[in-house]
Structure formats: C-alpha cells, structure tokens
Design a protein around this motif. Sequence first.
Motif, PDB file in Angstrom:
ATOM      1  N   LEU A   1       0.806  -1.251  -0.059  1.00  0.00           N
ATOM      2  CA  LEU A   1      -0.190   0.042   0.023  1.00  0.00           C
ATOM      3  C   LEU A   1       0.802   1.220  -0.026  1.00  0.00           C
ATOM      4  O   LEU A   1       0.452   2.351  -0.765  1.00  0.00           O
ATOM      5  CB  LEU A   1      -0.878  -0.026   1.187  1.00  0.00           C
ATOM      6  N   ALA A   2       1.943   1.173   0.804  1.00  0.00           N
ATOM      7  CA  ALA A   2       2.764   2.344   0.800  1.00  0.00           C
ATOM      8  C   ALA A   2       3.355   2.672  -0.722  1.00  0.00           C
ATOM      9  O   ALA A   2       3.865   3.598  -1.034  1.00  0.00           O
ATOM     10  CB  ALA A   2       3.773   2.170   1.897  1.00  0.00           C
ATOM     11  N   THR A   3       3.833   1.573  -1.274  1.00  0.00           N
ATOM     12  CA  THR A   3       4.593   1.656  -2.628  1.00  0.00           C
ATOM     13  C   THR A   3       3.669   2.034  -3.704  1.00  0.00           C
ATOM     14  O   THR A   3       3.988   2.988  -4.573  1.00  0.00           O
ATOM     15  CB  THR A   3       5.051   0.339  -3.068  1.00  0.00           C
ATOM     16  N   LEU A   4       2.246   1.870  -3.262  1.00  0.00           N
ATOM     17  CA  LEU A   4       1.280   2.385  -4.470  1.00  0.00           C
ATOM     18  C   LEU A   4       1.099   3.832  -4.173  1.00  0.00           C
ATOM     19  O   LEU A   4       0.927   4.584  -4.915  1.00  0.00           O
ATOM     20  CB  LEU A   4      -0.184   1.613  -4.086  1.00  0.00           C
ATOM     21  N   ALA A   5       1.186   4.363  -2.848  1.00  0.00           N
ATOM     22  CA  ALA A   5       1.176   5.839  -2.502  1.00  0.00           C
ATOM     23  C   ALA A   5       2.273   6.536  -3.254  1.00  0.00           C
ATOM     24  O   ALA A   5       2.171   7.544  -3.504  1.00  0.00           O
ATOM     25  CB  ALA A   5       1.088   5.921  -1.088  1.00  0.00           C
ATOM     26  N   ASN A   6       3.692   5.927  -3.100  1.00  0.00           N
ATOM     27  CA  ASN A   6       4.634   6.337  -3.552  1.00  0.00           C
ATOM     28  C   ASN A   6       4.531   6.579  -4.743  1.00  0.00           C
ATOM     29  O   ASN A   6       4.838   7.567  -5.466  1.00  0.00           O
ATOM     30  CB  ASN A   6       5.954   5.486  -3.157  1.00  0.00           C
ATOM     31  N   MET A   7       4.075   5.559  -5.791  1.00  0.00           N
ATOM     32  CA  MET A   7       3.890   5.612  -7.233  1.00  0.00           C
ATOM     33  C   MET A   7       2.876   6.787  -7.552  1.00  0.00           C
ATOM     34  O   MET A   7       3.141   7.783  -8.439  1.00  0.00           O
ATOM     35  CB  MET A   7       3.394   4.531  -7.666  1.00  0.00           C
ATOM     36  N   LEU A   8       1.783   7.112  -6.902  1.00  0.00           N
ATOM     37  CA  LEU A   8       0.711   8.074  -7.174  1.00  0.00           C
ATOM     38  C   LEU A   8       1.460   9.503  -6.843  1.00  0.00           C
ATOM     39  O   LEU A   8       1.426  10.465  -7.727  1.00  0.00           O
ATOM     40  CB  LEU A   8      -0.291   7.956  -6.269  1.00  0.00           C
ATOM     41  N   LEU A   9       2.235   9.701  -5.981  1.00  0.00           N
ATOM     42  CA  LEU A   9       2.969  10.843  -5.624  1.00  0.00           C
ATOM     43  C   LEU A   9       4.126  11.223  -6.458  1.00  0.00           C
ATOM     44  O   LEU A   9       4.376  12.436  -6.997  1.00  0.00           O
ATOM     45  CB  LEU A   9       3.614  10.753  -4.312  1.00  0.00           C
ATOM     46  N   ASN A  10       4.755  10.183  -7.020  1.00  0.00           N
ATOM     47  CA  ASN A  10       5.761  10.143  -8.129  1.00  0.00           C
ATOM     48  C   ASN A  10       5.360  10.776  -9.309  1.00  0.00           C
ATOM     49  O   ASN A  10       5.751  11.550 -10.044  1.00  0.00           O
ATOM     50  CB  ASN A  10       5.981   8.735  -8.203  1.00  0.00           C
ATOM     51  N   PHE A  11       4.070  10.199  -9.899  1.00  0.00           N
ATOM     52  CA  PHE A  11       3.531  10.423 -11.064  1.00  0.00           C
ATOM     53  C   PHE A  11       3.332  12.052 -11.004  1.00  0.00           C
ATOM     54  O   PHE A  11       3.266  12.829 -11.825  1.00  0.00           O
ATOM     55  CB  PHE A  11       2.237   9.876 -11.427  1.00  0.00           C
ATOM     56  N   ARG A  12       2.767  12.616  -9.642  1.00  0.00           N
ATOM     57  CA  ARG A  12       2.469  13.973  -9.501  1.00  0.00           C
ATOM     58  C   ARG A  12       3.746  14.990  -9.751  1.00  0.00           C
ATOM     59  O   ARG A  12       3.801  15.909 -10.252  1.00  0.00           O
ATOM     60  CB  ARG A  12       1.799  14.288  -8.227  1.00  0.00           C
ATOM     61  N   ILE A  13       4.864  14.405  -9.388  1.00  0.00           N
ATOM     62  CA  ILE A  13       6.134  15.027  -9.340  1.00  0.00           C
ATOM     63  C   ILE A  13       6.461  14.981 -10.860  1.00  0.00           C
ATOM     64  O   ILE A  13       7.117  16.142 -11.389  1.00  0.00           O
ATOM     65  CB  ILE A  13       7.203  14.385  -8.531  1.00  0.00           C
ATOM     66  N   VAL A  14       6.527  14.069 -11.431  1.00  0.00           N
ATOM     67  CA  VAL A  14       6.723  13.900 -12.967  1.00  0.00           C
ATOM     68  C   VAL A  14       5.843  14.955 -13.784  1.00  0.00           C
ATOM     69  O   VAL A  14       6.428  15.624 -14.636  1.00  0.00           O
ATOM     70  CB  VAL A  14       6.472  12.282 -13.591  1.00  0.00           C
ATOM     71  N   HIS A  15       4.696  15.190 -13.368  1.00  0.00           N
ATOM     72  CA  HIS A  15       3.915  15.994 -14.130  1.00  0.00           C
ATOM     73  C   HIS A  15       4.411  17.435 -13.945  1.00  0.00           C
ATOM     74  O   HIS A  15       4.397  18.075 -14.955  1.00  0.00           O
ATOM     75  CB  HIS A  15       2.375  15.936 -13.662  1.00  0.00           C
ATOM     76  N   SER A  16       5.042  17.495 -12.777  1.00  0.00           N
ATOM     77  CA  SER A  16       5.408  19.071 -12.503  1.00  0.00           C
ATOM     78  C   SER A  16       6.717  19.212 -13.422  1.00  0.00           C
ATOM     79  O   SER A  16       7.141  20.526 -13.712  1.00  0.00           O
ATOM     80  CB  SER A  16       5.678  19.327 -11.213  1.00  0.00           C
ATOM     81  N   LEU A  17       7.385  18.188 -13.709  1.00  0.00           N
ATOM     82  CA  LEU A  17       8.825  18.411 -14.324  1.00  0.00           C
ATOM     83  C   LEU A  17       8.506  18.187 -16.083  1.00  0.00           C
ATOM     84  O   LEU A  17       9.123  18.918 -16.562  1.00  0.00           O
ATOM     85  CB  LEU A  17       9.745  17.100 -13.989  1.00  0.00           C
ATOM     86  N   ILE A  18       7.774  17.521 -16.380  1.00  0.00           N
ATOM     87  CA  ILE A  18       7.525  17.390 -18.030  1.00  0.00           C
ATOM     88  C   ILE A  18       6.257  17.736 -18.415  1.00  0.00           C
ATOM     89  O   ILE A  18       6.162  17.733 -19.593  1.00  0.00           O
ATOM     90  CB  ILE A  18       8.240  16.029 -18.243  1.00  0.00           C
ATOM     91  N   GLY A  19       5.201  18.202 -17.700  1.00  0.00           N
ATOM     92  CA  GLY A  19       3.926  18.304 -17.983  1.00  0.00           C
ATOM     93  C   GLY A  19       2.888  17.232 -18.137  1.00  0.00           C
ATOM     94  O   GLY A  19       3.320  15.994 -17.780  1.00  0.00           O
ATOM     95  N   PRO A  20       1.660  17.342 -18.804  1.00  0.00           N
ATOM     96  CA  PRO A  20       0.777  16.064 -18.763  1.00  0.00           C
ATOM     97  C   PRO A  20       1.484  14.985 -19.394  1.00  0.00           C
ATOM     98  O   PRO A  20       2.270  15.043 -20.507  1.00  0.00           O
ATOM     99  CB  PRO A  20      -0.257  16.475 -19.446  1.00  0.00           C
ATOM    100  N   PHE A  21       1.434  13.784 -18.956  1.00  0.00           N
ATOM    101  CA  PHE A  21       1.898  12.537 -19.802  1.00  0.00           C
ATOM    102  C   PHE A  21       0.940  11.282 -19.383  1.00  0.00           C
ATOM    103  O   PHE A  21       1.161  10.259 -19.879  1.00  0.00           O
ATOM    104  CB  PHE A  21       3.304  12.027 -18.961  1.00  0.00           C
TER     105      PHE A  21
END
Length: 478
Positions: free
Chosen positions: A389-409
């Motif tokens: 469950l913690a790894t799933l949460a990490n992935m969702l937060l991870n994708f939010r950071i990626v969005h801030s770096l490269i835009g919608p993906f």
Amino acid sequence: MSHKQQAISGGKWMSISTALSTLFQFGQVAVLARLLEPSVFGIVSVSTLLIAFFNIFANLGFSNSIIYKQEDDQQVLSTIYLLNLILGLVIGVVVFFSWPLVAAYYKEPRLEAVIKLSSLYFIIVYVGQIYLFLLQKELRFKAVATIDMTGTIVGTATTILLAYNGFAELALIYGQLAQQTAKSALQMIFGSKYFRPTLTFNLALIKDHLRFGLYNVGDGIVGFIQANSDNILVGGLLGVKPLGYYTLASQLAVFPIARLNPIVLQVAYPILARLKGDTDELKKSYLTILDLLSYVNLPLLAGLFITADSVVPLFYGPGWEPTILLIRIFVFVSIFTFLSNPLFTLAFSKGKPKLLFQLNVATLFIKIPLVYVLAQYGGVVGIAVAFMLATLANMLLNFRIVHSLIGPFLKEFAQGIAKPVGFCLLMVGAITLYKSFFDSISVPHTIVQIGIGALIYIGLTLRFKFPLAELKSLGKAA
C-alpha cells in the motif's frame, strides 16, 4: 555514435550482465535454500541492511554529481576519492563496533561475527568505486558489465563452496566480500585511463558536489527507512526466521526487477544528463523508458504471480511454503516500484534531487503507521500488505512530481501500458486454464506453464508492438 545507438549498445551489455547475475543469484539461492535454514537468510539480511544504510553516508551522492556535472578535473576527482576512502574507513569502524546494539535489537548472538566481518565491505568498496562512476559517465557499459559479471561469478562460487563446508551465514558474507574485492580491482583496471589519483585534498574544490550530495544523503536516509522499515520491523518484532521467509520472498519477486531496471536507468541517466535543457526530449525519453520497463517487467511478474505455488516448492525445496503468499503480494510491490523508478532519471537530469528526498519523506509518513498497525493484525503478511500500500502511494505521488517536471503525460502513459497489461491478462488466463486441468506440482508441468505464458506474451508483442523487422534493424544499429 548517436544517443539511440549508445543506448542500444549500453542496454545490450547491461542486459547480458543482468541476465548472468540474475541466473547466478537464483542458482545460489536455490542451492543455499536446501543447505541453510530460514533464520540464516534473516541474519544475513540484517547485515545487508546495515551495509545499505551506511553506504548512504560513504557515497555522498558523488556518483550522480560526477555524471550530472560531467566532471573530469583530476584534482576534484582526487579530493572526492580521498574523502570517500576516509569515510569508508570511518564507517567500517563504526559498523564493527555496532554489533552489540544490533544483536540486542534482533535478539540474535550470531550477528556478532556477521557484523564484524561485514565492516570490511566499506574498506574494500570505496577503493574502486569512483572508477565505476567514471566508466558510467563515459558510457563504457561493456566494461561495467564485464566487472559486474566477473564479481558475480567469484561471489557465487565462494558462497556455495563455503556453505557446503559448513560456514552457514558466514558463507554469504565471505561471498559478498569476495565479489566486491573482484569488482573493485577490475574497476581500477578499466577506469585507470580516466583517473589517476593524486594527493590533492581540497574540500573547496568539491563544494558543488557536496551541495549536490546533501539532498542525496538526506534522500538516502529517508529512502532507506522508507524502503526497509518493513524488514527492520519483521526481524525486530517477529524474529529472524520470519525475516528469512520475508527476505527470500522479496528476492524472488523484487530482486529481478531491481536487477532489470538498472539496465535501462544506468544507460538512460548519463544520456539524459546531456539533454537536461530540452523538456520535450526528456518527456519522450521518460515515456520510452516507462514503455520498455512495462514490456519487460510485467510478463515476468504476472507469470510469477500465477505460478508461485508451483515455483516455490521446486525452486526452494520443502519448508518454504509460507513464502508463496508473500511473493504474490511482492509482485504488486514490484509493479508499483518499476513504474516509479524513472523519476530518478528526470530528477537528476533536471538537477533536482531534492524532489526525491521530499517524495521519500511523504512516503515514510504513510508507510510507518501502516506497517506498525498491520503487523499487529497480520504478522509478516500484514507487513507485506502495508509495504504494498505504501508503494502504491509512492507511485501516485511520484507521478504528480513527474507532471510538474515534464507536463501532462498520463494519457500517453495509459495508452502505452494498455497493450502489455492486456497481453499479461491473456497469459495469466491461459495458465490458469491449464492449471485447472493439470494441478500437480512437478517440473514438467511448471515448464509447460512457463512455456505457455512466454509463447502468448512474446507472440502478441511481436505481432502488435515490436515486429521482427524492427528488432533486426535495432540489432544492426547496436
């Protein structure tokens, strides 16, 4: 040679290295599982955790800063080298004298000899490590692969030989030391053309590297606790035997992914570091990395999930059945992990390692309470579920950071991952149907299940994703 050709060539050599290392690792575990009791694997995993933790401080993130800055100043490199040697020696001494605290926490006296011997690792590893960083910076992946393969062969042979001669948990520690000694020697041989150390030691010369490394250390500490709190609590709350089951389940489900992903990421980061100003190219590269990781990892994990009840008795032997459910939980941990890994390439290519630190802090606050609470109700299985469950949460937060770096993906990502997910579902369905008619656990039936899955997935991939003609052209480019 173009970036694409460099990536293909590097990927080829790292693939060969990883395939060999993974084969030897699984062969070693299969042999040792029949020679050693589960508690031995738990004891050695404590040593591995200790080494991983103190590695954070000795490294100081110099590997990433050297590649990011494309550093080649010999005085700067000499200062970094000498600082690493000093830190390695100091940390080795600290580890040596830490054994009473660790043995008391795990209530295991056998940890004394293991930890004292493990302290030598830090004296060995930092003799050659800077040469490895430079080989990666120069995209010398053939040399990196050769070093890794040689070390794996030496370490595996040493471990198995000593285990047969009754060295128990010390066999694995001596094997680790032999492996790292071989690697350090070869790193110096292959990397000597890029660096010859001098007696220069001027911290002012490396202030930018130290500043870059501060977030690496902070991220490393938080990341270590975040990633290993489950292992720490399993051993402390439940003992080294459950930790042994937990460790072997993790090795089977997580280790292959931990070995496969660096094939892509080790090759990608030095190349992407040269594209740090081009956001559009970084976005394309990020999506390409995710696509490749999905096609490689998903079928292996889906196959392991559906065949775990057959593979464990055949691979580990009798007595390891408690690992089956743990393996199936760890399959999802691995899926969420490999989808999160490419953020590493973006964060360092953009010169923003602090984002990884912030991500790990957030995940830590989610994981620790989950692990503690679920451990009370579900024991070792509860801890594994908390990790998932913690790894799933990490992935969702991870994708939010990626969005801030490269835009919608996410739209492009969803379109890319739909095919391998669909192929895996068809593969799992076919194996499940076969098992409904042939339920016996035997080598022939397990081989047939693996063959069915491989034929379906590879066939669909060649038909709808990577036609043979395209693969041949890539092979020629390499």
